[in-house]
Design a protein around this motif. Sequence first.
Motif, PDB file in Angstrom:
ATOM      1  N   ILE A   1       0.738  -1.094   0.037  1.00 28.26           N
ATOM      2  CA  ILE A   1      -0.045   0.022   0.054  1.00 28.26           C
ATOM      3  C   ILE A   1       0.932   1.205   0.100  1.00 28.26           C
ATOM      4  O   ILE A   1       1.764   1.142   0.820  1.00 28.26           O
ATOM      5  CB  ILE A   1      -1.087   0.029   1.404  1.00 28.26           C
TER       6      ILE A   1
ATOM      7  N   ALA B   1      -5.645  -2.210   7.339  1.00 23.60           N
ATOM      8  CA  ALA B   1      -6.688  -1.958   6.370  1.00 23.60           C
ATOM      9  C   ALA B   1      -7.865  -1.381   7.025  1.00 23.60           C
ATOM     10  O   ALA B   1      -8.576  -0.667   6.745  1.00 23.60           O
ATOM     11  CB  ALA B   1      -6.828  -2.948   5.507  1.00 23.60           C
TER      12      ALA B   1
ATOM     13  N   ARG C   1      -7.593   1.913   8.424  1.00 26.14           N
ATOM     14  CA  ARG C   1      -7.702   3.060   7.342  1.00 26.14           C
ATOM     15  C   ARG C   1      -9.156   3.030   6.868  1.00 26.14           C
ATOM     16  O   ARG C   1      -9.525   4.030   6.123  1.00 26.14           O
ATOM     17  CB  ARG C   1      -6.997   2.684   6.234  1.00 26.14           C
TER      18      ARG C   1
ATOM     19  N   LEU D   1     -13.457  -1.623   3.067  1.00 28.76           N
ATOM     20  CA  LEU D   1     -12.291  -2.511   3.179  1.00 28.76           C
ATOM     21  C   LEU D   1     -11.579  -2.904   1.635  1.00 28.76           C
ATOM     22  O   LEU D   1     -10.241  -2.583   1.726  1.00 28.76           O
ATOM     23  CB  LEU D   1     -12.638  -4.013   3.863  1.00 28.76           C
TER      24      LEU D   1
ATOM     25  N   GLN E   1      -9.082  -0.341   0.655  1.00 29.83           N
ATOM     26  CA  GLN E   1      -7.645  -0.329   1.305  1.00 29.83           C
ATOM     27  C   GLN E   1      -6.858  -1.504   1.284  1.00 29.83           C
ATOM     28  O   GLN E   1      -5.680  -1.563   1.888  1.00 29.83           O
ATOM     29  CB  GLN E   1      -7.816  -0.226   2.739  1.00 29.83           C
ATOM     30  N   LEU E   2      -7.173  -2.538   0.234  1.00 36.86           N
ATOM     31  CA  LEU E   2      -6.465  -3.680   0.036  1.00 36.86           C
ATOM     32  C   LEU E   2      -5.415  -3.526  -1.243  1.00 36.86           C
ATOM     33  O   LEU E   2      -5.742  -2.880  -2.109  1.00 36.86           O
ATOM     34  CB  LEU E   2      -6.998  -4.787  -0.264  1.00 36.86           C
TER      35      LEU E   2
END
Length: 842
Positions: free
Chosen positions: A19, A647, A650, A702, A705-706
Amino acid sequence: MRELLALLPRPSHYLGTEINAVHKQPSSEMLRMALAFPDLYEVGMSYVGQKILYAAVNAREDMWAERVFAPAPEAAAVLREHGAALSTLESDTPLDGMDILAFSLTHELCYTTILYMLDLAGLPFWAAERDQGPLVIAGGGNAANAAPVAPFFDALVVGDGEEVLVEVGSVVLEARREGVNRQALLARLAAIPGVEVPAMAQSEVERRMVIDLDAIPFPTQPVLPFGKVVHDRYSLEIARGCTRGCRFCHAGMTYRPVRERSLPVLQRLVQEGLDATGFEELSFLSLSTGDFSMLETLFAQSYARCLEEQVAVALPSLRVGSVSEQMMGLIARIRRTGATLAPEAGSQRLRDVINKGISEEALLRHTEQLFAHGWQSIKLYFMIGLPTETEADLEAIFDLCQKVRQTAGKQAKRVQITAAISPFVPKPHTPFQWQRQLSCQEVRERIGFLQDCFRHQKGYKLRWHQPEMSFLEGVFSRGDTALAEAVSLAYAEGDILTSWAEHFDLSLWDRVFAACGIEPEHYLRARDLDEPLPWDHIKTGVSKRFLQTEYRRALAEKETPDCRYGACRACGACNFNNHSSELRQQAARAEIRPRINSAEREAQLPERNWERQNLQEKQGHFRVWYEKLGPARFLSQLELQRLFERALRRADIPVTFSAGFHPMPLLSFGPALPVGVQSYAEWFNVFVRQSGMDPDTVGERLQSQLPQGFRVLGVQELSLGKRQSQAVAEEFDLQLHVPADQARLWQEHIQAALAQEQIRWERKTKRRGWQIEDTRPFFEEVAQVSPQEIRFVFSWREKYVSPLQLVRLLLPEARLDQFTLTKRRQIMDCQETSQQVEQNLL
């Protein structure tokens, strides 16, 4: 390198898909730069300097900075076996295809690792032998005396790098467009303040300084490492420079004056950084964090959020007495990250010699407060071999540890005091640069004396840095260009990763020095104050005259007050108030003076209500189904857990935490999938502390944010109970990446093995030693899908065994890059399959 990931140890360290990693579309008009850190990934990914440079260069559309770290020796062996070159992480580009290869020189024991990386890249070591290919440059703290490795570099950057590195890139781009040769390019680089070109005679090279920290960006979206690294947190640089004047401290002398970021800027950086990273620890970073003039207000601005989200606050580089008792108590409410103090010397007399500026009374008052707020262990850093040290000073180390333990009062029997000992190494550009360094034998004798002091004393630990490592560090710390030959020969003899104890071998260096005709003790000797030094041409901003004065004051046991709170000592760093700066080129363009928020510290934290919601509350429970394909298959289970925890932060999903001393997010996973195995059907369960959350919203947040290779398939709402459905069997595909004739042979081997009544697995366990187990019952179904694809259904009704291990029992000679194992579905104990779950969710 990327095609060899299946064969590399810790393959996630070579993916480049983390990320916030920067990926651009390369073009012929773009400058390509590799930021090279001469140590392993887990060390380099902790280095804030590289993060700053990475963001500064990548802010330019016509430049692309990528990362490269020293591979582990086992990984290097794989590269050499397959004829693969060391490459960048982001684009997998071999280093010889870059325009600039920029190394960070953070310590003296990394020098042979630089040659190790150049070798793996297929680049000549010596700058004189490179008439084409990338410019090889370096910067960092050790660039202030890089003489022992200077012949390996085309250019060296001295001082703050974020502005000058972009300038260097611009000059290289301009030179490329104009078609100038390498020598002309180097001449242009030598004209940039802060740049040294070793092949050219430069009478002076000024340390480059960023004058206003608010005027330069700080990376709030740093690359998030896969896996655990040395400093795994969001480190926010709040200030540069220190004026305390410790006479042994290289950074404290060479990074003057103090420059602070303003509170509004820091408040924004805290919010943006935590939003973009999901880190569970925030660290305020500077040479002396406790001296930040508005630390109390900065802490207050950040504390409420940290309390709400279980984010620990770390305050490294703290001086005794620099944190109020109120702040100490608030830090303890979130999570205690450890207490470390650095008195440096046991006696007050010796602390005065080194100008440490702390009293025993203040130290004991500080530790008493720590123990009162629940800390149960304290580490104290000391140096041995300091100028004028006596046996009484060594005895004072243990005496001080005893006094610290006594400040715990009634709890003294339960607390742990650790004394960490490092041999003193004189550093360039410090008042002690002329001082003698002890020999290894002398250091061992002093450590032995301390061992006698600490022996059989319960509640105390004594740890020490290897004297041999400090010996070699000292040789290169004040070394000259004659040592470059020794570095080259040492690498040829196999020396790399020298700062790691398992790789360090002083006997190798003894042989190398002898072969080169070098007497290492020559570099450890005392120097005359008027003796020419290899680093005299580097102007850090602090004058040699000031250093000489401080050296004499040290021998006279005189303290020098911090100029931040006392009189100016005319060290040469500043050019305001009728003072002249040693940095003449830069002083002519701007006023160089301390940039601080206030002259005095605040008295106390603002009054606020610091209560937080119940983080252990369970209001919802979800199962997240996801797939991990391609690069994602190379993450371990521990790396997956950390990835999803951050994650979720975030994604602003309020996860429930466990109770106890170190609260952890309440996540649970199914059986760990082996590294290198793909899956279309993975899941984890998570409790949340907010009621009424929509499962689809959880999944959408989710997914955003992966990293690459992950896809959320759907989210199930579960009961709040601990017992949830589990897989009793799983279906896997084995895809063979070998020629057709070899694939047929392997198919025959598999059929022959499965035709046996038993498939024996001989393994060694910790408790029972070697064990033989029949794994045949785990193979519930086997079917040939195509000539190069086989489908298995593995039964987990008795217990779980690594599916990769089961395949390797059938194909013991197969390499991991010759096949791919992929989980297709799970069969749950509720008679439902993962495919049915996915269909219901969609």
